[in-house]
Design an enzyme around this catalytic site. Structure first.
Site, PDB file in Angstrom:
ATOM      1  N   GLY A  43      24.329  29.914   4.630  1.00 39.67           N
ATOM      2  CA  GLY A  43      24.177  30.137   3.192  1.00 39.67           C
ATOM      3  C   GLY A  43      23.331  31.342   2.823  1.00 39.67           C
ATOM      4  O   GLY A  43      22.754  31.378   1.729  1.00 39.67           O
ATOM      5  N   ASN A 103      24.436  34.211   2.044  1.00 37.45           N
ATOM      6  CA  ASN A 103      25.107  34.829   0.887  1.00 37.45           C
ATOM      7  C   ASN A 103      24.932  33.982  -0.361  1.00 37.45           C
ATOM      8  O   ASN A 103      24.793  34.515  -1.465  1.00 37.45           O
ATOM      9  CB  ASN A 103      26.577  35.078   1.198  1.00 37.45           C
ATOM     10  CG  ASN A 103      26.735  36.233   2.168  1.00 37.45           C
ATOM     11  OD1 ASN A 103      26.616  37.387   1.772  1.00 37.45           O
ATOM     12  ND2 ASN A 103      26.934  35.924   3.441  1.00 37.45           N
ATOM     13  N   MET A 134      34.412  27.984   5.774  1.00 34.64           N
ATOM     14  CA  MET A 134      35.260  28.253   6.941  1.00 34.64           C
ATOM     15  C   MET A 134      36.375  27.216   7.047  1.00 34.64           C
ATOM     16  O   MET A 134      36.611  26.627   8.116  1.00 34.64           O
ATOM     17  CB  MET A 134      34.388  28.272   8.205  1.00 34.64           C
ATOM     18  CG  MET A 134      33.257  29.292   8.142  1.00 34.64           C
ATOM     19  SD  MET A 134      33.821  30.985   7.809  1.00 34.64           S
ATOM     20  CE  MET A 134      34.425  31.413   9.433  1.00 34.64           C
ATOM     21  N   ILE A 165      40.536  26.639   5.626  1.00 36.07           N
ATOM     22  CA  ILE A 165      41.682  27.201   4.900  1.00 36.07           C
ATOM     23  C   ILE A 165      41.936  26.342   3.659  1.00 36.07           C
ATOM     24  O   ILE A 165      41.939  25.113   3.738  1.00 36.07           O
ATOM     25  CB  ILE A 165      42.921  27.224   5.817  1.00 36.07           C
ATOM     26  CG1 ILE A 165      42.685  28.200   6.976  1.00 36.07           C
ATOM     27  CG2 ILE A 165      44.176  27.587   5.029  1.00 36.07           C
ATOM     28  CD1 ILE A 165      43.709  28.114   8.088  1.00 36.07           C
ATOM     29  N   ASN A 203      36.710  35.186  -2.302  1.00 34.96           N
ATOM     30  CA  ASN A 203      36.289  34.924  -0.922  1.00 34.96           C
ATOM     31  C   ASN A 203      35.606  36.145  -0.327  1.00 34.96           C
ATOM     32  O   ASN A 203      36.072  37.278  -0.487  1.00 34.96           O
ATOM     33  CB  ASN A 203      37.527  34.579  -0.078  1.00 34.96           C
ATOM     34  CG  ASN A 203      37.181  34.342   1.389  1.00 34.96           C
ATOM     35  OD1 ASN A 203      36.305  33.542   1.716  1.00 34.96           O
ATOM     36  ND2 ASN A 203      37.872  35.041   2.289  1.00 34.96           N
ATOM     37  N   HIS A 214      34.684  38.091   3.108  1.00 36.20           N
ATOM     38  CA  HIS A 214      35.122  38.162   4.501  1.00 36.20           C
ATOM     39  C   HIS A 214      34.410  39.337   5.189  1.00 36.20           C
ATOM     40  O   HIS A 214      34.355  40.440   4.630  1.00 36.20           O
ATOM     41  CB  HIS A 214      36.636  38.353   4.577  1.00 36.20           C
ATOM     42  CG  HIS A 214      37.148  38.392   5.981  1.00 36.20           C
ATOM     43  ND1 HIS A 214      36.968  37.341   6.869  1.00 36.20           N
ATOM     44  CD2 HIS A 214      37.805  39.347   6.674  1.00 36.20           C
ATOM     45  CE1 HIS A 214      37.493  37.671   8.029  1.00 36.20           C
ATOM     46  NE2 HIS A 214      38.002  38.878   7.950  1.00 36.20           N
TER      47      HIS A 214
HETATM   48  C1  GAR Z   1      29.524  35.587   6.303  1.00 38.80           C
HETATM   49  O1  GAR Z   1      29.371  36.610   7.254  1.00 38.80           O
HETATM   50  C2  GAR Z   1      30.934  35.584   5.716  1.00 38.80           C
HETATM   51  O2  GAR Z   1      31.447  36.888   5.547  1.00 38.80           O
HETATM   52  C3  GAR Z   1      31.695  34.809   6.756  1.00 38.80           C
HETATM   53  O3  GAR Z   1      30.839  33.743   7.069  1.00 38.80           O
HETATM   54  C4  GAR Z   1      29.478  34.215   6.990  1.00 38.80           C
HETATM   55  C5  GAR Z   1      28.642  33.208   6.227  1.00 38.80           C
HETATM   56  O4  GAR Z   1      27.268  33.514   6.324  1.00 38.80           O
HETATM   57  N1  GAR Z   1      32.968  34.362   6.265  1.00 38.80           N
HETATM   58  C6  GAR Z   1      34.107  34.400   6.987  1.00 38.80           C
HETATM   59  O5  GAR Z   1      34.134  34.733   8.152  1.00 38.80           O
HETATM   60  C7  GAR Z   1      35.369  34.006   6.246  1.00 38.80           C
HETATM   61  N2  GAR Z   1      36.527  34.295   7.036  1.00 38.80           N
HETATM   62  P1  GAR Z   1      26.210  32.751   5.396  1.00 38.80           P
HETATM   63  O6  GAR Z   1      26.486  31.250   5.550  1.00 38.80           O
HETATM   64  O7  GAR Z   1      24.871  33.120   5.945  1.00 38.80           O
HETATM   65  O8  GAR Z   1      26.406  33.207   3.985  1.00 38.80           O
END
Ligand code: GAR
Length: 197
Positions: free
Chosen positions: A12, A14, A90, A92, A107, A109
């Site tokens: 989390g 982000n 994560m 779909i 989303n 990515h």
């Molecule tokens: C982030 O790097 C995001 O871009 C990725 O998961 C991570 C979550 O980090 N998402 C994907 O790979 C989607 N295909 P966080 O939980 O620290 O925010």
């Protein structure tokens, strides 16, 4: 003020960027709820720590993807979001979810548009750099469609590789770019749909 529901599966960081931006006034939005498909997601604690309803919805017990997605959509809808942000979610999402919120699901990515869809995108991009195939990767925020990590791009950031990068140094730089991007792209998406006062 616009309302966000943020979906997560992990740390989390982000989500934290969105919380900080909302609290400091850099993002004109209230985070109405955070929902995770993983019980251990640290992001749930980040949300709870600032009084945001944090909810775990396990996929266990649902017979198929569609029935989980219908239940998830019902839960999301209860919080009346203007925009749904997938911030490290994560799983779909099928049309059973997406069709209920047309143009309202975005989303994040960790790769450039059209590259390295799916999991472990940072690792795969780094391997491509080591193989001499690419000199930069990046991150993007896009509108979600049934195809994974694809859909109309809202914003992206290119992050170049440096000669002495390790996976860790590159990932740290990429995550820094993501934390800025997620706020900027969420703001842009809200503006596009006309913020609520
Ligand atoms: C982030 O790097 C995001 O871009 C990725 O998961 C991570 C979550 O980090 N998402 C994907 O790979 C989607 N295909 P966080 O939980 O620290 O925010």
């Amino acid at each position: 003020m616009s309302r966000l529901v943020v979906l997560i599966s992990g740390g989390g960081s982000n989500l934290q960027a969105l919380i900080d931006a909302a609290q400091s006034g850099h993002l004109p939005a209230d985070i109405a709820a955070v929902i995770s498909n993983k019980k251990s997601a640290y992001g749930l604690e980040r949300a709870a720590a600032v009084g945001i309803p944090s909810i775990f919805l396990s996929a266990k017990g649902f017979p198929d993807r569609e029935s989980y997605d219908v239940a998830l959509a019902r839960m999301v809808r209860e919080h009346r979001p203007d925009l749904i942000v997938l911030a490290g979610f994560m799983r779909i999402l099928s049309p059973a979810f997406l069709d209920q919120f047309p143009g309202r699901v975005i989303n994040l990515h960790p790769a450039l548009p059209g590259r390295f869809a799916g999991t472990r995108a940072i690792e795969r991009a780094f391997a491509a750099f080591q193989a001499g195939e690419i000199t930069a990767s990046g991150c993007m925020v896009h509108y979600a469609i049934p195809e994974v990590d694809a859909g109309p791009v809202i914003e992206y950031r290119e992050v170049g590789f440096e000669p002495h990068d390790t996976l860790d140094t590159f990932a740290a730089r990429l995550h820094g770019a993501e934390h800025e991007l997620i706020v900027s792209a969420t703001r842009k998406a809200l503006r596009g749909m006309g913020e609520r006062e």
